[in-house]
Design a protein around this motif. Structure first.
Motif, PDB file in Angstrom:
ATOM      1  N   MET A   1       0.852  -1.170   0.000  1.00 25.55           N
ATOM      2  CA  MET A   1       0.000   0.000   0.000  1.00 25.55           C
ATOM      3  C   MET A   1       0.895   1.229   0.000  1.00 25.55           C
ATOM      4  N   LEU A   2       0.435   2.248  -0.674  1.00 25.21           N
ATOM      5  CA  LEU A   2       1.192   3.481  -0.805  1.00 25.21           C
ATOM      6  C   LEU A   2       0.384   4.612  -0.176  1.00 25.21           C
ATOM      7  N   GLY A   3       1.004   5.381   0.680  1.00 18.46           N
ATOM      8  CA  GLY A   3       0.339   6.523   1.293  1.00 18.46           C
ATOM      9  C   GLY A   3       0.854   7.813   0.695  1.00 18.46           C
ATOM     10  N   MET A   4      -0.030   8.785   0.555  1.00 16.42           N
ATOM     11  CA  MET A   4       0.360  10.075  -0.009  1.00 16.42           C
ATOM     12  C   MET A   4      -0.325  11.194   0.775  1.00 16.42           C
ATOM     13  N   LEU A   5       0.352  12.306   0.887  1.00 17.14           N
ATOM     14  CA  LEU A   5      -0.222  13.490   1.520  1.00 17.14           C
ATOM     15  C   LEU A   5      -0.481  14.530   0.438  1.00 17.14           C
ATOM     16  N   PHE A   6      -1.677  15.090   0.436  1.00 15.86           N
ATOM     17  CA  PHE A   6      -2.049  16.112  -0.532  1.00 15.86           C
ATOM     18  C   PHE A   6      -2.496  17.372   0.192  1.00 15.86           C
ATOM     19  N   SER A   7      -2.240  18.506  -0.419  1.00 14.12           N
ATOM     20  CA  SER A   7      -2.788  19.758   0.107  1.00 14.12           C
ATOM     21  C   SER A   7      -4.271  19.804  -0.288  1.00 14.12           C
ATOM     22  N   GLU A   8      -4.987  20.763   0.267  1.00 17.21           N
ATOM     23  CA  GLU A   8      -6.414  20.899  -0.046  1.00 17.21           C
ATOM     24  C   GLU A   8      -6.620  21.137  -1.542  1.00 17.21           C
ATOM     25  N   LYS A   9      -5.795  21.972  -2.117  1.00 15.55           N
ATOM     26  CA  LYS A   9      -5.901  22.267  -3.556  1.00 15.55           C
ATOM     27  C   LYS A   9      -5.625  21.012  -4.380  1.00 15.55           C
ATOM     28  N   GLU A  10      -4.638  20.235  -3.988  1.00 17.77           N
ATOM     29  CA  GLU A  10      -4.326  18.998  -4.705  1.00 17.77           C
ATOM     30  C   GLU A  10      -5.459  17.978  -4.570  1.00 17.77           C
ATOM     31  N   CYS A  11      -6.113  17.937  -3.426  1.00 17.03           N
ATOM     32  CA  CYS A  11      -7.256  17.036  -3.231  1.00 17.03           C
ATOM     33  C   CYS A  11      -8.410  17.419  -4.154  1.00 17.03           C
ATOM     34  N   ARG A  12      -8.666  18.698  -4.263  1.00 18.11           N
ATOM     35  CA  ARG A  12      -9.731  19.159  -5.162  1.00 18.11           C
ATOM     36  C   ARG A  12      -9.393  18.819  -6.611  1.00 18.11           C
ATOM     37  N   GLU A  13      -8.137  18.965  -6.979  1.00 16.89           N
ATOM     38  CA  GLU A  13      -7.713  18.649  -8.338  1.00 16.89           C
ATOM     39  C   GLU A  13      -7.833  17.146  -8.617  1.00 16.89           C
ATOM     40  N   LEU A  14      -7.416  16.328  -7.666  1.00 13.34           N
ATOM     41  CA  LEU A  14      -7.537  14.884  -7.820  1.00 13.34           C
ATOM     42  C   LEU A  14      -9.008  14.481  -7.927  1.00 13.34           C
ATOM     43  N   ASP A  15      -9.851  15.079  -7.116  1.00 11.33           N
ATOM     44  CA  ASP A  15     -11.286  14.838  -7.176  1.00 11.33           C
ATOM     45  C   ASP A  15     -11.813  15.159  -8.572  1.00 11.33           C
ATOM     46  N   TYR A  16     -11.431  16.287  -9.107  1.00 10.42           N
ATOM     47  CA  TYR A  16     -11.872  16.719 -10.432  1.00 10.42           C
ATOM     48  C   TYR A  16     -11.393  15.742 -11.508  1.00 10.42           C
ATOM     49  N   VAL A  17     -10.132  15.365 -11.456  1.00  8.22           N
ATOM     50  CA  VAL A  17      -9.559  14.466 -12.466  1.00  8.22           C
ATOM     51  C   VAL A  17     -10.254  13.103 -12.439  1.00  8.22           C
ATOM     52  N   LEU A  18     -10.472  12.566 -11.256  1.00  8.12           N
ATOM     53  CA  LEU A  18     -11.120  11.262 -11.148  1.00  8.12           C
ATOM     54  C   LEU A  18     -12.570  11.321 -11.624  1.00  8.12           C
ATOM     55  N   ARG A  19     -13.284  12.382 -11.271  1.00  7.98           N
ATOM     56  CA  ARG A  19     -14.670  12.518 -11.736  1.00  7.98           C
ATOM     57  C   ARG A  19     -14.746  12.602 -13.253  1.00  7.98           C
ATOM     58  N   LYS A  20     -13.853  13.366 -13.855  1.00  6.59           N
ATOM     59  CA  LYS A  20     -13.853  13.497 -15.311  1.00  6.59           C
ATOM     60  C   LYS A  20     -13.507  12.172 -15.977  1.00  6.59           C
ATOM     61  N   GLU A  21     -12.587  11.434 -15.393  1.00  5.85           N
ATOM     62  CA  GLU A  21     -12.218  10.125 -15.945  1.00  5.85           C
ATOM     63  C   GLU A  21     -13.397   9.156 -15.836  1.00  5.85           C
ATOM     64  N   LEU A  22     -14.089   9.178 -14.702  1.00  5.57           N
ATOM     65  CA  LEU A  22     -15.269   8.322 -14.546  1.00  5.57           C
ATOM     66  C   LEU A  22     -16.351   8.698 -15.549  1.00  5.57           C
ATOM     67  N   ASP A  23     -16.567   9.986 -15.755  1.00 12.77           N
ATOM     68  CA  ASP A  23     -17.557  10.445 -16.749  1.00 12.77           C
ATOM     69  C   ASP A  23     -17.217   9.935 -18.147  1.00 12.77           C
ATOM     70  N   GLU A  24     -15.965  10.048 -18.521  1.00 10.93           N
ATOM     71  CA  GLU A  24     -15.534   9.595 -19.849  1.00 10.93           C
ATOM     72  C   GLU A  24     -15.712   8.089 -20.009  1.00 10.93           C
ATOM     73  N   MET A  25     -15.368   7.348 -18.971  1.00  8.90           N
ATOM     74  CA  MET A  25     -15.507   5.895 -19.064  1.00  8.90           C
ATOM     75  C   MET A  25     -16.975   5.481 -19.110  1.00  8.90           C
ATOM     76  N   LEU A  26     -17.843   6.170 -18.379  1.00 10.38           N
ATOM     77  CA  LEU A  26     -19.274   5.869 -18.458  1.00 10.38           C
ATOM     78  C   LEU A  26     -19.803   6.122 -19.863  1.00 10.38           C
ATOM     79  N   LEU A  27     -19.339   7.184 -20.472  1.00  7.93           N
ATOM     80  CA  LEU A  27     -19.728   7.486 -21.848  1.00  7.93           C
ATOM     81  C   LEU A  27     -19.252   6.378 -22.792  1.00  7.93           C
ATOM     82  N   ASP A  28     -18.007   5.954 -22.626  1.00 11.45           N
ATOM     83  CA  ASP A  28     -17.469   4.887 -23.469  1.00 11.45           C
ATOM     84  C   ASP A  28     -18.202   3.564 -23.248  1.00 11.45           C
ATOM     85  N   LEU A  29     -18.555   3.277 -22.016  1.00 11.43           N
ATOM     86  CA  LEU A  29     -19.256   2.027 -21.725  1.00 11.43           C
ATOM     87  C   LEU A  29     -20.655   1.995 -22.337  1.00 11.43           C
TER      88      LEU A  29
END
Length: 76
Positions: A1-29
């Motif tokens: 397991m890998l642990g990582m520390l993110f700042s608040e801004k980085e957490c928001r960015e990761l949230d955004y990136v993952l949501r967009k990736e999920l949206d794209e994959m749902l469209l493809d599916l």
């Protein structure tokens, strides 16, 4: 397991990136033109990304990305 520390801004960015990736994959599916094997590969990747997103997303947001439909089985 890998642990990582993110700042608040980085957490928001990761949230955004993952949501967009999920949206794209749902469209493809939902694209029936894609080969069934490709859609299975996307579905497998979707599960991984969804689990990553589920670690920090609120349940209300998470329910938007929970998949209900299963892919049809390949005919032999």
């Amino acid at each position: 397991m890998l642990g990582m520390l993110f700042s608040e801004k980085e957490c928001r960015e990761l949230d955004y990136v993952l949501r967009k990736e999920l949206d794209e994959m749902l469209l493809d599916l939902s694209d029936q033109r894609l080969d069934l094997d490709i859609r299975h590969a996307i579905a497998s990747r979707y599960k991984t990304i969804f689990r990553m997103y589920a670690r920090f997303a609120p349940s209300k947001e998470l329910s938007k990305y929970a998949r209900k439909a299963r892919l049809p089985q390949a005919k032999n």
